[in-house]
Design a protein around this motif. Structure first.
Motif, PDB file in Angstrom:
ATOM      1  N   ILE A 117       0.829  -1.202   0.000  1.00 34.82           N
ATOM      2  CA  ILE A 117       0.000   0.000   0.000  1.00 34.82           C
ATOM      3  C   ILE A 117       0.867   1.256   0.000  1.00 34.82           C
ATOM      4  O   ILE A 117       0.474   2.297  -0.531  1.00 34.82           O
ATOM      5  CB  ILE A 117      -0.968  -0.002   1.192  1.00 34.82           C
ATOM      6  N   LEU A 118       2.101   1.163   0.544  1.00 36.34           N
ATOM      7  CA  LEU A 118       3.020   2.301   0.545  1.00 36.34           C
ATOM      8  C   LEU A 118       4.079   2.100  -0.529  1.00 36.34           C
ATOM      9  O   LEU A 118       4.627   1.002  -0.700  1.00 36.34           O
ATOM     10  CB  LEU A 118       3.689   2.457   1.913  1.00 36.34           C
ATOM     11  N   ARG A 119       4.364   3.160  -1.238  1.00 31.21           N
ATOM     12  CA  ARG A 119       5.318   3.075  -2.341  1.00 31.21           C
ATOM     13  C   ARG A 119       6.740   2.932  -1.804  1.00 31.21           C
ATOM     14  O   ARG A 119       7.131   3.608  -0.843  1.00 31.21           O
ATOM     15  CB  ARG A 119       5.224   4.323  -3.202  1.00 31.21           C
ATOM     16  N   ARG A 120       7.516   2.072  -2.411  1.00 31.56           N
ATOM     17  CA  ARG A 120       8.923   1.914  -2.061  1.00 31.56           C
ATOM     18  C   ARG A 120       9.751   2.825  -2.960  1.00 31.56           C
ATOM     19  O   ARG A 120       9.741   2.671  -4.184  1.00 31.56           O
ATOM     20  CB  ARG A 120       9.360   0.466  -2.253  1.00 31.56           C
ATOM     21  N   PRO A 121      10.474   3.798  -2.382  1.00 33.40           N
ATOM     22  CA  PRO A 121      11.213   4.743  -3.226  1.00 33.40           C
ATOM     23  C   PRO A 121      12.263   4.046  -4.087  1.00 33.40           C
ATOM     24  O   PRO A 121      12.922   3.098  -3.655  1.00 33.40           O
ATOM     25  CB  PRO A 121      11.871   5.682  -2.209  1.00 33.40           C
ATOM     26  N   PHE A 122      12.403   4.508  -5.305  1.00 34.81           N
ATOM     27  CA  PHE A 122      13.426   4.058  -6.243  1.00 34.81           C
ATOM     28  C   PHE A 122      13.411   2.541  -6.414  1.00 34.81           C
ATOM     29  O   PHE A 122      14.456   1.880  -6.453  1.00 34.81           O
ATOM     30  CB  PHE A 122      14.814   4.520  -5.789  1.00 34.81           C
ATOM     31  N   ALA A 123      12.197   1.995  -6.511  1.00 31.35           N
ATOM     32  CA  ALA A 123      12.093   0.547  -6.711  1.00 31.35           C
ATOM     33  C   ALA A 123      12.806   0.115  -7.987  1.00 31.35           C
ATOM     34  O   ALA A 123      13.330  -0.998  -8.069  1.00 31.35           O
ATOM     35  CB  ALA A 123      10.621   0.139  -6.753  1.00 31.35           C
ATOM     36  N   HIS A 124      12.865   1.009  -8.995  1.00 35.06           N
ATOM     37  CA  HIS A 124      13.513   0.628 -10.255  1.00 35.06           C
ATOM     38  C   HIS A 124      14.982   0.304 -10.050  1.00 35.06           C
ATOM     39  O   HIS A 124      15.522  -0.608 -10.667  1.00 35.06           O
ATOM     40  CB  HIS A 124      13.365   1.770 -11.275  1.00 35.06           C
ATOM     41  N   ALA A 125      15.659   1.079  -9.179  1.00 41.61           N
ATOM     42  CA  ALA A 125      17.083   0.852  -8.965  1.00 41.61           C
ATOM     43  C   ALA A 125      17.337  -0.427  -8.179  1.00 41.61           C
ATOM     44  O   ALA A 125      18.423  -1.001  -8.244  1.00 41.61           O
ATOM     45  CB  ALA A 125      17.703   2.044  -8.236  1.00 41.61           C
ATOM     46  N   LEU A 126      16.340  -0.864  -7.428  1.00 48.24           N
ATOM     47  CA  LEU A 126      16.458  -2.127  -6.708  1.00 48.24           C
ATOM     48  C   LEU A 126      16.147  -3.315  -7.606  1.00 48.24           C
ATOM     49  O   LEU A 126      16.380  -4.462  -7.229  1.00 48.24           O
ATOM     50  CB  LEU A 126      15.507  -2.129  -5.505  1.00 48.24           C
ATOM     51  N   GLY A 127      15.609  -3.039  -8.774  1.00 42.77           N
ATOM     52  CA  GLY A 127      15.339  -4.092  -9.729  1.00 42.77           C
ATOM     53  C   GLY A 127      14.096  -4.906  -9.448  1.00 42.77           C
ATOM     54  O   GLY A 127      13.891  -5.965 -10.033  1.00 42.77           O
ATOM     55  N   VAL A 128      13.245  -4.447  -8.527  1.00 43.16           N
ATOM     56  CA  VAL A 128      12.055  -5.219  -8.174  1.00 43.16           C
ATOM     57  C   VAL A 128      10.807  -4.440  -8.568  1.00 43.16           C
ATOM     58  O   VAL A 128      10.797  -3.218  -8.598  1.00 43.16           O
ATOM     59  CB  VAL A 128      12.020  -5.547  -6.663  1.00 43.16           C
ATOM     60  N   SER A 129       9.756  -5.197  -8.864  1.00 35.19           N
ATOM     61  CA  SER A 129       8.464  -4.602  -9.181  1.00 35.19           C
ATOM     62  C   SER A 129       7.578  -4.682  -7.957  1.00 35.19           C
ATOM     63  O   SER A 129       7.604  -5.679  -7.220  1.00 35.19           O
ATOM     64  CB  SER A 129       7.804  -5.360 -10.337  1.00 35.19           C
ATOM     65  N   PRO A 130       6.767  -3.661  -7.685  1.00 35.56           N
ATOM     66  CA  PRO A 130       5.909  -3.696  -6.498  1.00 35.56           C
ATOM     67  C   PRO A 130       4.662  -4.554  -6.686  1.00 35.56           C
ATOM     68  O   PRO A 130       3.867  -4.676  -5.763  1.00 35.56           O
ATOM     69  CB  PRO A 130       5.532  -2.231  -6.308  1.00 35.56           C
ATOM     70  N   VAL A 131       4.474  -5.145  -7.871  1.00 31.65           N
ATOM     71  CA  VAL A 131       3.209  -5.828  -8.187  1.00 31.65           C
ATOM     72  C   VAL A 131       3.441  -7.324  -8.357  1.00 31.65           C
ATOM     73  O   VAL A 131       4.415  -7.746  -8.983  1.00 31.65           O
ATOM     74  CB  VAL A 131       2.591  -5.260  -9.480  1.00 31.65           C
ATOM     75  N   PHE A 132       2.527  -8.109  -7.780  1.00 35.28           N
ATOM     76  CA  PHE A 132       2.502  -9.552  -8.005  1.00 35.28           C
ATOM     77  C   PHE A 132       1.182  -9.885  -8.684  1.00 35.28           C
ATOM     78  O   PHE A 132       0.109  -9.629  -8.121  1.00 35.28           O
ATOM     79  CB  PHE A 132       2.617 -10.309  -6.679  1.00 35.28           C
TER      80      PHE A 132
END
Length: 889
Positions: free
Chosen positions: A261-276
């Motif tokens: 429910i809360l956005r993870r900052p800079f998820a792109h740089a971590l290489g992970v997608s917030p969606v399953f």
């Protein structure tokens, strides 16, 4: 052996390139060792490293250039860039050489040098050991790769003449080791005009981020504006347990998508997608809940919708790129496990960034485990032949996925939908809008198109990978959006150098600017860095540290930067250009330090501050070494400061139409400051109207005032403001601490100053001679000798002649002075002083020495009698608190 003696970093702009620049000191080796090392270069092919072309150079230079080439090759293999090296030497007694190598990340540059020295020095090292060392270095370097967007944007900004300041290196604190990327935080512009970026993401007003920071706020906002979204479960938003998430999926029916429910900052740089997604069964929902919640215990459930996942990049309110990402994947062969298939992908990775992404997958994380669990696998499972398993939720430039440019295929309605989604979320400069699209050429309504997310912190690199022919187009567009032609990036900035008077002149200049209505003036000096009266950092920061702190403060609208020799020589400057720069004087000080062996070399170092000027270069026309510096300032207009208005130098300068600030005699016999613009002139003010001159007692402050006036005149400050600024500046403890402060309230005359060399002492002696003193003249000296041993030899006898009683102490500089190396540096220094005073004929009762500076100050106050003159020379940070403490008792 090829010995790497030391590595340090130039964190400022220098003649070697923009920061950072790694400086490697190499020790000379024997002829036999040199031959072995040169042969060792040929063996590098076994590690896949190129052997440098070293023909035609003397052996020492060949070694240094070969070393630099190897370091550069290692950095490149690790995903870093290096600039052209500059080799200096051999010039030291030990025949050592210095390699200056522009780099991107200091820690990696140091590790690369250590590995290069090891590879070239240890002939007995096996290829297997060398390979393991190289692999360990690559892991280290890959984890510290500069953000590719930061690299491109910095280059783009510099090509447009915009100032850039790196915020991920000295002097700024390094942030947490857990940050998404280690190198990529920087600013474009200075002070109040700066914009801070992390990667490609500009800093945002928290009030704008609130619309997209949490899923519930974002969905509510998009629904309110009528945008097409997947079906939502809004009646029961609190899904803080896996079972509640499963019930929400049941209510929605059919496959669902789950995200935090809360956005993870800079998820792109971590290489992970917030969606399953798609999650079609309760076991799948339960399996991924922990990974989706990401520690918040709350997830968002919505219907899964069909179509390709397309990320639309919005810059300046317009869609500029659209990319379809394919996640990194493995394909089973019926024999090898998931872990083994990932290991093979690590070895096959075609770039440092892809290698790093697959190494992260090889290490495993909660996201990977959840995605494997979605399809009933574990790391040790053996997938069937031909089964392709996606290991991430999507593909980006950071996770090893594949990317495809689909912008041309999008219909105009879909493009407008993406732009509208960014606009309604208040993200006009940069955003990404994630869409689910069945037919990219169709309409922008459900069921063909749904808005899945609006992302405030996207990367540009993924879109560049999808458009290999447009490497810099997106980054140029972002820079133009942040800094259109009518937006300033710089603030009025001046640099001040010289041997004596820098701090006082800097403070005078800042005082004038504040009178000229420049709110929030930044000031960097040897006594700290300030924004107006607020000290933001203490100590001697007259170099990169102070300037960077001032230029990185959003409040600052004008900057005054004292620029000392040490920083200029060892680390460079925090800025590429200033509006005006001044050199006050050149005197014999710091000779024999940092390879500066003559006053001519010292002048050459200080001239680098003048070279920054792209407006006016201001020099002391009465000092030939200062005057000669103008030849090195082709971009700047020359401005002279002089007491010799009738000299041929000044006459010729004015005849050529140039400016000068002159100290001349007035009709009443006193001195006055005169502005000369070519043959025209205007009296600014009598020097006696400047409180810091103290009615002629401190004539050198008239010269300091002339430089301050010249700097402000160069910035376009009107004469009335300059006059008012100087007229309000005094040598008070509040206005100019540690510079000729007369402390009242005692039965004796008490004067504090910071004279620390022969030139400063000569000025002090002239002042002391003018002061009426009924009693004895006493000196407490904490400055002479602490930095330079020869100052004791040069000045001890004169100090004895000028004062009746001497109390000699030390400053902290003695502790780190290599001339006093040993168990007790301060005692070594004081012993030298005692010996020179005795040689000069001093009776033992005429002086005393104390290693503790506070004790030396206290002894001076205790021994001073009514009618005496007590002079205390020392840093105001040491002297003034001790005086306050004694007054309180």
């Amino acid at each position: 052996m090829l010995e790497l003696v030391d590595t340090r970093i130039r964190s400022g702009y220098s003649r070697y390139g923009p920061p950072p620049v790694a400086v490697y000191e190499l020790r000379a080796v024997s002829d036999a060792d040199q031959s072995a090392i040169l042969e060792g270069f040929e063996a590098l092919a076994g590690l896949g490293l190129p052997a440098p072309d070293l023909g035609g150079e003397p052996a020492p230079s060949r070694l240094a250039r070969g070393f630099a080439a190897l370091v550069s090759a290692l950095l490149e293999r690790g995903g870093h860039l290096a600039g052209p090296p500059v080799v200096e030497g051999p010039g030291k007694p030990d025949g050592g050489l210095v390699v200056n190598l522009p780099c991107e990340e200091p820690e990696t540059a140091q590790k690369a040098a250590e590995l290069a020295a090891r590879l070239l020095s240890a002939a007995e090292t096996s290829l297997d050991d060398a390979s393991r060392a190289l692999a360990a270095f690559l892991d280290f370097a890959n984890a510290r790769m500069p953000h590719p967007d930061a690299r491109r944007i910095i280059g783009m900004a510099r090509s447009r003449g915009l100032p850039v300041l790196r915020l991920d290196q000295h002097p700024f604190e390094f942030s947490s080791q857990d940050r998404p990327f280690r190198a990529g935080l920087f600013q474009i512009g200075h002070g109040a005009h700066r914009r801070v970026l992390a990667g490609a993401v500009p800093s945002l007003d928290p009030g704008k981020l609130i619309h997209v920071a949490s899923r519930d706020r974002l969905v509510a906002r998009l629904l309110r504006h009528g945008l097409p979204l997947p079906r939502q479960d809004l009646e029961f938003p609190n899904k803080n347990r896996a079972t509640r998430a499963a019930r929400a999926a049941e209510r929605l029916g059919g496959p669902v998508a789950m995200r935090a429910i809360l956005r993870r900052p800079f998820a792109h740089a971590l290489g992970v997608s917030p969606v399953f997604e798609p999650l079609a069964t309760e076991p799948q929902v339960l399996a991924v809940y922990e990974a989706a919640a990401a520690g918040t215990r709350n997830v968002w459930i919505e219907a899964h919708v069909g179509g390709d996942r397309i990320r639309c990049l919005i810059i300046g309110g317009e869609l500029v790129a659209a990319t379809r990402g394919r996640p990194p994947s493995i394909t089973g062969d019926g024999r090898r496990s998931v872990t083994e298939l990932i290991a093979d992908a690590v070895h096959a990775a075609g770039s440092p960034r892809h290698r790093h992404a697959w190494r992260i997958l090889q290490a495993g994380d909660r996201d990977l485990a959840a995605r494997l669990a979605m399809v009933g696998l574990r790391p040790d499972s053996v997938p069937d032949r031909g089964w392709t398993i996606g290991l991430r939720g999507d593909g980006t430039a950071f996770n090893g996925g594949a990317l495809e440019d689909v912008r041309a295929a999008l219909s105009d309605p879909i493009r407008r939908l993406a732009e509208r989604a960014a606009a309604v979320c208040g993200l006009p400069e940069l955003a990404a809008v994630d869409l689910a699209v069945v037919d990219p050429g169709g309409d922008a309504a459900a069921p063909n198109c749904h808005v899945l997310d609006v992302v405030p912190d996207p990367d540009l690199a993924s879109h560049v990978e999808g458009r290999p022919g447009c490497a810099n187009e997106l980054h140029e567009r972002l820079v133009e959006t942040l800094f259109p032609p009518d937006r300033p990036a710089r603030i009025p900035t001046v640099a001040i150098t010289g041997t004596n008077g820098k701090t006082t002149t800097s403070r005078m200049t800042a005082a004038i600017l504040r009178h000229a209505a420049y709110q929030s003036v930044g000031l960097a000096t040897t006594e700290g860095a300030y924004v107006d009266d607020e000290r933001i950092v203490g100590g001697d920061v007259a170099g990169v540290t102070g300037a960077a702190m001032v230029l990185a403060d959003d409040r600052v609208r004008a900057a005054v930067l004292e620029t000392a020799r040490g920083g200029l020589h060892s680390v460079g400057t925090a800025m590429e250009a200033v509006d005006a720069a001044a050199c006050l004087n050149i005197a014999s000080d710091h000779i024999g330090i940092d390879g500066i062996d003559s006053i001519e070399q010292l002048a050459a170092v200080k001239a680098r501050a003048l070279e920054l000027a792209d407006g006016q270069a201001i020099v002391n026309a009465d000092d030939p070494r200062c005057l000669a510096m103008l030849e090195r300032c082709p971009r700047a207009q020359p401005v002279l400061v002089s007491r010799l208005a009738a000299s041929s130098t000044v006459r010729d300068h004015r005849a050529a139409g140039h400016r000068a600030v002159l100290i001349t005699g007035a009709d009443d016999g006193r001195e006055q400051l005169l502005f000369a613009d070519g043959t025209d002139s205007e009296v600014l003010m009598p020097t006696h109207d400047i409180p810091a001159v103290m009615n002629g007692l401190l004539p050198f402050n008239a010269l300091n005032a002339a430089f301050a006036a010249a700097l402000c005149w160069s910035l376009g400050i009107d004469t009335a403001a300059i006059r008012d600024g100087l007229g309000g500046f005094s040598n008070s403890v509040e206005g100019n601490p540690g510079r000729y402060n007369f402390i009242e309230g005692r039965a004796f005359t008490l004067l504090t100053d910071f004279a620390q060399n022969a030139h400063g002492l000569a000025e002090l002696y002239a002042v002391v001679d003018r002061l009426p003193t009924a009693g004895r003249k006493r000196l407490v000296c904490l400055t002479i000798g602490s930095r330079h041993r020869e100052h004791i030899d040069e000045n001890a006898a004169d100090m004895l002649d000028r004062f009746d009683h001497l109390i000699i102490g030390c400053s902290e500089y003695a502790d780190s002075n290599p001339e006093y190396a040993g168990d007790n540096p301060r005692e070594t220094m004081l012993a030298q002083f005692r010996a020179r005073l005795l040689e000069a004929g001093a009776a033992p009762e005429r002086f005393e020495t104390h290693a503790d500076p506070a004790r030396a100050i206290r002894r001076g106050l205790e021994t001073a009698a009514p009618g005496d003159l007590l002079v205390i020379l020392g840093s105001p940070e040491v002297v003034l608190p001790e005086l306050d403490a004694r007054e309180a008792t």
